[in-house]
Motif scaffolding. Structure first.
Motif, PDB file in Angstrom:
ATOM      1  N   ASP A   8       0.809  -1.221   0.000  1.00  0.00           N
ATOM      2  CA  ASP A   8       0.000   0.000   0.000  1.00  0.00           C
ATOM      3  C   ASP A   8       0.844   1.274   0.000  1.00  0.00           C
ATOM      4  N   HIS A  10       0.633   3.516  -2.373  1.00  0.00           N
ATOM      5  CA  HIS A  10      -0.371   4.532  -2.706  1.00  0.00           C
ATOM      6  C   HIS A  10       0.206   5.854  -3.197  1.00  0.00           C
ATOM      7  N   ASP A  34      -1.101  -2.351  -4.414  1.00  0.00           N
ATOM      8  CA  ASP A  34      -1.441  -0.935  -4.303  1.00  0.00           C
ATOM      9  C   ASP A  34      -0.221  -0.013  -4.307  1.00  0.00           C
ATOM     10  N   HIS A  61      -6.380  -0.947  -6.062  1.00  0.00           N
ATOM     11  CA  HIS A  61      -6.180   0.379  -6.656  1.00  0.00           C
ATOM     12  C   HIS A  61      -5.349   0.301  -7.946  1.00  0.00           C
ATOM     13  N   HIS A 116      -2.847  -9.468  -2.132  1.00  0.00           N
ATOM     14  CA  HIS A 116      -3.212  -8.165  -1.566  1.00  0.00           C
ATOM     15  C   HIS A 116      -4.355  -8.272  -0.537  1.00  0.00           C
ATOM     16  N   HIS A 152      -3.675  -4.531   2.013  1.00  0.00           N
ATOM     17  CA  HIS A 152      -5.048  -4.037   1.855  1.00  0.00           C
ATOM     18  C   HIS A 152      -5.635  -3.310   3.072  1.00  0.00           C
ATOM     19  N   HIS A 154      -3.847  -1.898   5.508  1.00  0.00           N
ATOM     20  CA  HIS A 154      -2.896  -0.860   5.941  1.00  0.00           C
ATOM     21  C   HIS A 154      -2.635  -0.948   7.449  1.00  0.00           C
TER      22      HIS A 154
HETATM   23 ZN    ZN Z   1      -4.469   0.081  -0.088  1.00  0.00          ZN
END
Ligand code: ZN
Length: 228
Positions: A8, A10, A34, A61, A116, A152, A154
């Motif tokens: 993640d 991001h 992600d 994402h 994930h 996923h 976090h």
């Molecule tokens: Zn995420």
């Protein structure tokens, strides 16, 4: 051998860089999905992951950026996903599209499985630390692995259920356990298996400013200061 676990990211380049420079020497880095979404530097994040030879699985994402399919996402996440889809280069979109939904490999005699969300719903299911042992067993019972690495949520996690170790390194670019520092983990395989969770400070204000400057939903900037 040591494996660096990140998840993640991001599109938060500052957090990603901070994690890579804080990480001790490892044999390999694995990203649990992600790379993009929410943050303002998707191309830079993907480029950095590729340049470091990081092995990655696809996150929801990443999938949304590639397909523009934002069903199931809240408004902020969907807005960021569509923005990301528009700014990503063709090359980086192709890279994200090429990511597998899970990885399975052996290292030091241990079978490792990386996905994930969850093995039964690779992009969609959240496996939270507060899951009961019974719920956790349902998630992993079909998986023939010694170590199962998830992302996923976090939220960092280590559980042992049905003799399987279930790990989540937490979120690099948008931690959600009320600790704004970037999260990652180092898995050490050998005679005994060790997992070390790490937190790293990074320039949250700079990442937040870039999110605002990009015209992304302001809450995506605000939340970084609080880690939720
Ligand atoms: Zn995420």
């Amino acid at each position: 051998m040591r494996i660096g676990l990140i998840s993640d990211i991001h599109s938060n380049l500052a957090a990603f860089r901070a994690v890579l420079s804080d990480m001790p020497k490892v044999d390999e880095i694995i990203c649990v999905g992600d790379l993009v979404g929410y943050g303002a530097e998707p191309n830079e994040a993907v480029k950095l992951a590729r340049s470091k030879g990081i092995r990655a699985v696809m996150g929801n994402h990443d999938y949304a950026a590639v397909t523009k399919d934002v069903r199931g996402m809240n408004d902020r996440a969907a807005a960021a996903a569509l923005w990301t889809a528009d700014v990503l280069t063709r090359e980086n979109l192709d890279y994200l599209a090429s990511l597998p939904t899970h990885l399975e490999f052996k290292a030091e005699g241990q079978r490792i499985y990386v996905v994930h969300g969850s093995p039964r719903d690779p992009l969609g299911e959240y496996v939270f630390p507060e899951f009961s042992n019974r719920d956790m067993a349902e998630v992993v019972k079909e998986v023939e692995a010694d170590v199962i690495v998830l992302g996923h949520t976090h939220i960092p996690m280590k559980r042992v259920v049905l003799g399987k170790i279930i790990l989540n390194p937490g979120g690099v670019g948008q931690p959600r356990d009320r600790d704004p520092r970037a999260s990652y983990a180092v898995l050490e395989l050998g005679k005994e298996l060790k997992i070390r969770f790490q937190r790293v400070e990074y320039d949250v204000a700079a990442a937040a400013e870039k999110i605002k400057a990009a015209g992304l939903p302001e809450e995506l900037a605000t939340r970084l200061f609080f880690g939720w």
